[in-house]
Design a protein around this motif. Structure first.
Motif, PDB file in Angstrom:
ATOM      1  N   THR A  87       0.844  -1.187  -0.172  1.00  0.00           N
ATOM      2  CA  THR A  87       0.071   0.083   0.028  1.00  0.00           C
ATOM      3  C   THR A  87       1.047   1.087   0.041  1.00  0.00           C
ATOM      4  N   LEU A  88       0.539   1.953  -0.827  1.00  0.00           N
ATOM      5  CA  LEU A  88       1.353   3.619  -1.056  1.00  0.00           C
ATOM      6  C   LEU A  88       0.692   4.455  -0.181  1.00  0.00           C
ATOM      7  N   SER A  89       1.532   5.606  -0.061  1.00  0.00           N
ATOM      8  CA  SER A  89       0.911   6.500   0.846  1.00  0.00           C
ATOM      9  C   SER A  89      -0.192   7.330   0.638  1.00  0.00           C
ATOM     10  N   ASP A  90      -0.538   7.043  -0.648  1.00  0.00           N
ATOM     11  CA  ASP A  90      -1.918   7.711  -0.971  1.00  0.00           C
ATOM     12  C   ASP A  90      -3.065   6.759  -0.938  1.00  0.00           C
ATOM     13  N   GLY A  91      -2.797   5.581  -0.504  1.00  0.00           N
ATOM     14  CA  GLY A  91      -3.689   4.299  -0.349  1.00  0.00           C
ATOM     15  C   GLY A  91      -3.832   3.396  -1.747  1.00  0.00           C
ATOM     16  N   ASN A  92      -3.287   3.806  -2.684  1.00  0.00           N
ATOM     17  CA  ASN A  92      -3.288   2.964  -3.750  1.00  0.00           C
ATOM     18  C   ASN A  92      -2.398   1.704  -3.362  1.00  0.00           C
ATOM     19  N   CYS A  93      -2.627   0.802  -4.151  1.00  0.00           N
ATOM     20  CA  CYS A  93      -2.168  -0.670  -3.812  1.00  0.00           C
ATOM     21  C   CYS A  93      -1.388  -1.134  -5.309  1.00  0.00           C
ATOM     22  N   VAL A  94      -0.168  -1.669  -5.003  1.00  0.00           N
ATOM     23  CA  VAL A  94       0.604  -2.537  -6.182  1.00  0.00           C
ATOM     24  C   VAL A  94       0.912  -3.629  -5.533  1.00  0.00           C
ATOM     25  N   GLU A  95       1.321  -4.681  -6.476  1.00  0.00           N
ATOM     26  CA  GLU A  95       1.883  -6.046  -6.024  1.00  0.00           C
ATOM     27  C   GLU A  95       3.252  -6.059  -6.381  1.00  0.00           C
ATOM     28  N   THR A  96       3.912  -6.995  -5.333  1.00  0.00           N
ATOM     29  CA  THR A  96       5.032  -7.209  -5.576  1.00  0.00           C
ATOM     30  C   THR A  96       5.230  -8.773  -5.306  1.00  0.00           C
ATOM     31  N   VAL A  97       6.257  -9.615  -5.946  1.00  0.00           N
ATOM     32  CA  VAL A  97       6.430 -11.163  -5.827  1.00  0.00           C
ATOM     33  C   VAL A  97       7.743 -11.240  -5.561  1.00  0.00           C
ATOM     34  N   ARG A  98       8.081 -12.049  -4.883  1.00  0.00           N
ATOM     35  CA  ARG A  98       9.304 -12.780  -4.166  1.00  0.00           C
ATOM     36  C   ARG A  98       9.358 -14.015  -4.696  1.00  0.00           C
ATOM     37  N   MET A  99      10.200 -14.325  -5.521  1.00  0.00           N
ATOM     38  CA  MET A  99      10.434 -15.851  -6.068  1.00  0.00           C
ATOM     39  C   MET A  99      11.851 -16.487  -5.973  1.00  0.00           C
ATOM     40  N   VAL A 100      11.959 -17.559  -5.271  1.00  0.00           N
ATOM     41  CA  VAL A 100      13.176 -18.250  -5.031  1.00  0.00           C
ATOM     42  C   VAL A 100      13.413 -19.228  -6.264  1.00  0.00           C
ATOM     43  N   ILE A 109       8.418  -6.779  -9.360  1.00  0.00           N
ATOM     44  CA  ILE A 109       7.926  -5.229  -8.928  1.00  0.00           C
ATOM     45  C   ILE A 109       7.172  -4.630 -10.001  1.00  0.00           C
ATOM     46  N   SER A 110       6.175  -3.853  -9.438  1.00  0.00           N
ATOM     47  CA  SER A 110       5.203  -3.062 -10.365  1.00  0.00           C
ATOM     48  C   SER A 110       5.759  -1.755 -10.516  1.00  0.00           C
ATOM     49  N   THR A 111       5.636  -1.081 -11.678  1.00  0.00           N
ATOM     50  CA  THR A 111       6.082   0.205 -12.189  1.00  0.00           C
ATOM     51  C   THR A 111       4.879   1.240 -12.161  1.00  0.00           C
ATOM     52  N   GLN A 112       3.691   1.094 -12.042  1.00  0.00           N
ATOM     53  CA  GLN A 112       2.802   1.783 -12.157  1.00  0.00           C
ATOM     54  C   GLN A 112       1.584   1.322 -11.428  1.00  0.00           C
ATOM     55  N   VAL A 113       0.564   2.333 -10.910  1.00  0.00           N
ATOM     56  CA  VAL A 113      -0.595   1.811 -10.349  1.00  0.00           C
ATOM     57  C   VAL A 113      -1.704   1.649 -11.554  1.00  0.00           C
ATOM     58  N   GLY A 114      -2.130   0.424 -11.758  1.00  0.00           N
ATOM     59  CA  GLY A 114      -2.899   0.156 -13.218  1.00  0.00           C
ATOM     60  C   GLY A 114      -2.113   0.237 -14.446  1.00  0.00           C
ATOM     61  N   CYS A 115      -2.511   0.262 -15.372  1.00  0.00           N
ATOM     62  CA  CYS A 115      -1.950   0.316 -16.793  1.00  0.00           C
ATOM     63  C   CYS A 115      -2.833   0.674 -17.963  1.00  0.00           C
TER      64      CYS A 115
END
Ligand code: SF4
Length: 357
Positions: A87-100, A109-115
């Motif tokens: 969750t970003l400081s303005d309340g928007n959300c993005v996703e991040t995945v950690r893969m082993v 990682i995400s680079t934009q909120v939405g697309c």
């Protein structure tokens, strides 16, 4: 008029030094602060114990620190994949995945909120575009996904394949890459970074001028314009011939082959003739060097009725065409690791879709 505050986590060492100098403080202060932020990962000026209280309050007046916060975490029971809703400081959300992987830990990682790009197989596309992420918000996803892990399990590779089109947020992505690789900070070699694009031709050409050692990955998903345009609206603006010419120029300029992503969709892009067409298109792009295609077993996409074709069968067809092809391992299948799904659920959307850049 009050001066606008600066996001301090987005500044490179020399930019921070210039700001600190302008505040009348010696240069070593900037080094101390950069170290607190990027090495010790301390995001509160009050905890920077070698900075005086007086200067801490001046820093608070000039800068802000708002890294993304993990508000949801899903750990796969099938492998070590962990998916975070940040969750970003303005309340928007993005996703991040950690893969082993056997060679190390990779963060997607995400680079934009939405697309804005509207790919038909994507979970993010129906929610539309909200805003670009700042360099700090991209770096912050890596810091968040690193938190709590020992040094040897920290992220050693980054893929820009989450929500958003990285080349549509060009300046911020470049600044993020500079920060990620700077020796005073995270010091991650760009050789371990892959940037995935849906094929924004002018920005591919612009990126080629930067001569960065990263891997450029182009989402192709079809071997003819009709099919590609039906899957990816960007193709109407930049058709396959222009896209591959940009890839050729990218290779010529950087010496690095572009890799291609291809989601295998049953009855849509997995025929013998599609493989033959792909062979004819890709063989000439890199001056006789074999092109490489990553085949992605497509996720179910409820609204469109797309279903998975056999990536293994298509791999054999491509290899007969002189194309190296690998089938991407599906990680975190039980936690919907394809980007966009978690955020989409968070936004209370009813449909279950999967994104594959
Ligand atoms: S697949 Fe990637 S480029 Fe296409 S709409 Fe989704 S986030 Fe954007």
């Amino acid at each position: 008029m009050e001066q606008e505050k600066i996001e301090i986590l987005s500044l490179l060492p020399e930019q921070l030094a210039a700001e600190i100098k302008a505040m009348g403080e010696p240069a070593f202060r900037a080094k101390q602060i950069f170290r607190w932020l990027h090495v010790r990962r301390v995001f509160d000026f009050a905890e920077m114990t070698d900075i005086s209280k007086q200067f801490q309050s001046k820093l608070r007046e000039r800068f802000y620190i708002n890294p993304p916060k993990i508000t949801q975490k899903l750990a796969s029971t099938l492998d070590d994949t962990v998916k975070y809703l940040c969750t970003l400081s303005d309340g928007n959300c993005v996703e991040t995945v950690r893969m082993v992987y056997h060679h190390g830990v990779t963060a997607c990682i995400s680079t934009q909120v939405g697309c804005k790009m509207g790919c038909k197989f994507c979970a993010s596309a129906p929610l539309g575009f909200v805003r670009n992420l700042t360099p700090a918000e991209m770096l912050g996803q890596i810091y968040a996904a690193d938190a709590g892990f020992p040094e040897e399990e920290r992220i050693s590779g980054v893929v820009l394949m989450g929500i958003g089109e990285p080349l549509d947020n060009y300046e911020n992505v470049m600044q993020f890459l500079r920060l990620l690789s700077c020796s005073e900070g995270r010091n991650l070699s760009l050789r371990h970074v892959a940037l995935s694009t849906c094929g924004v031709v002018p920005q591919i050409l612009r990126l080629s001028q930067e001569a960065l050692p990263l891997t450029l990955s182009v989402s192709l998903h079809a071997s003819d314009d009709g099919t590609r345009s039906s899957l990816m609206p960007v193709n109407r603006k930049y058709p396959i011939s222009e896209l591959l010419e940009a890839c050729r120029q990218y290779f010529e300029k950087t010496g690095r082959r572009v890799t291609f992503e291809y989601a295998v969709i049953a009855g849509k892009n997995d025929s013998d003739s599609a493989a033959a067409a792909l062979g004819r298109l890709l063989r000439p792009v890199f001056s006789g060097q074999r092109p490489h295609v990553n085949l992605i077993p497509v996720n179910p996409v409820a609204d469109t009725g797309f279903s998975a074709g056999s990536a293994v069968q298509f791999q054999k067809k491509l290899e007969r065409q002189g194309i190296n092809a690998t089938v991407r391992r599906t990680l975190g299948a039980d936690i919907a690791a394809a980007c966009g799904q978690l955020r989409r659920n968070q936004m209370h959307s009813p449909a279950e879709e999967g994104e594959q850049h």
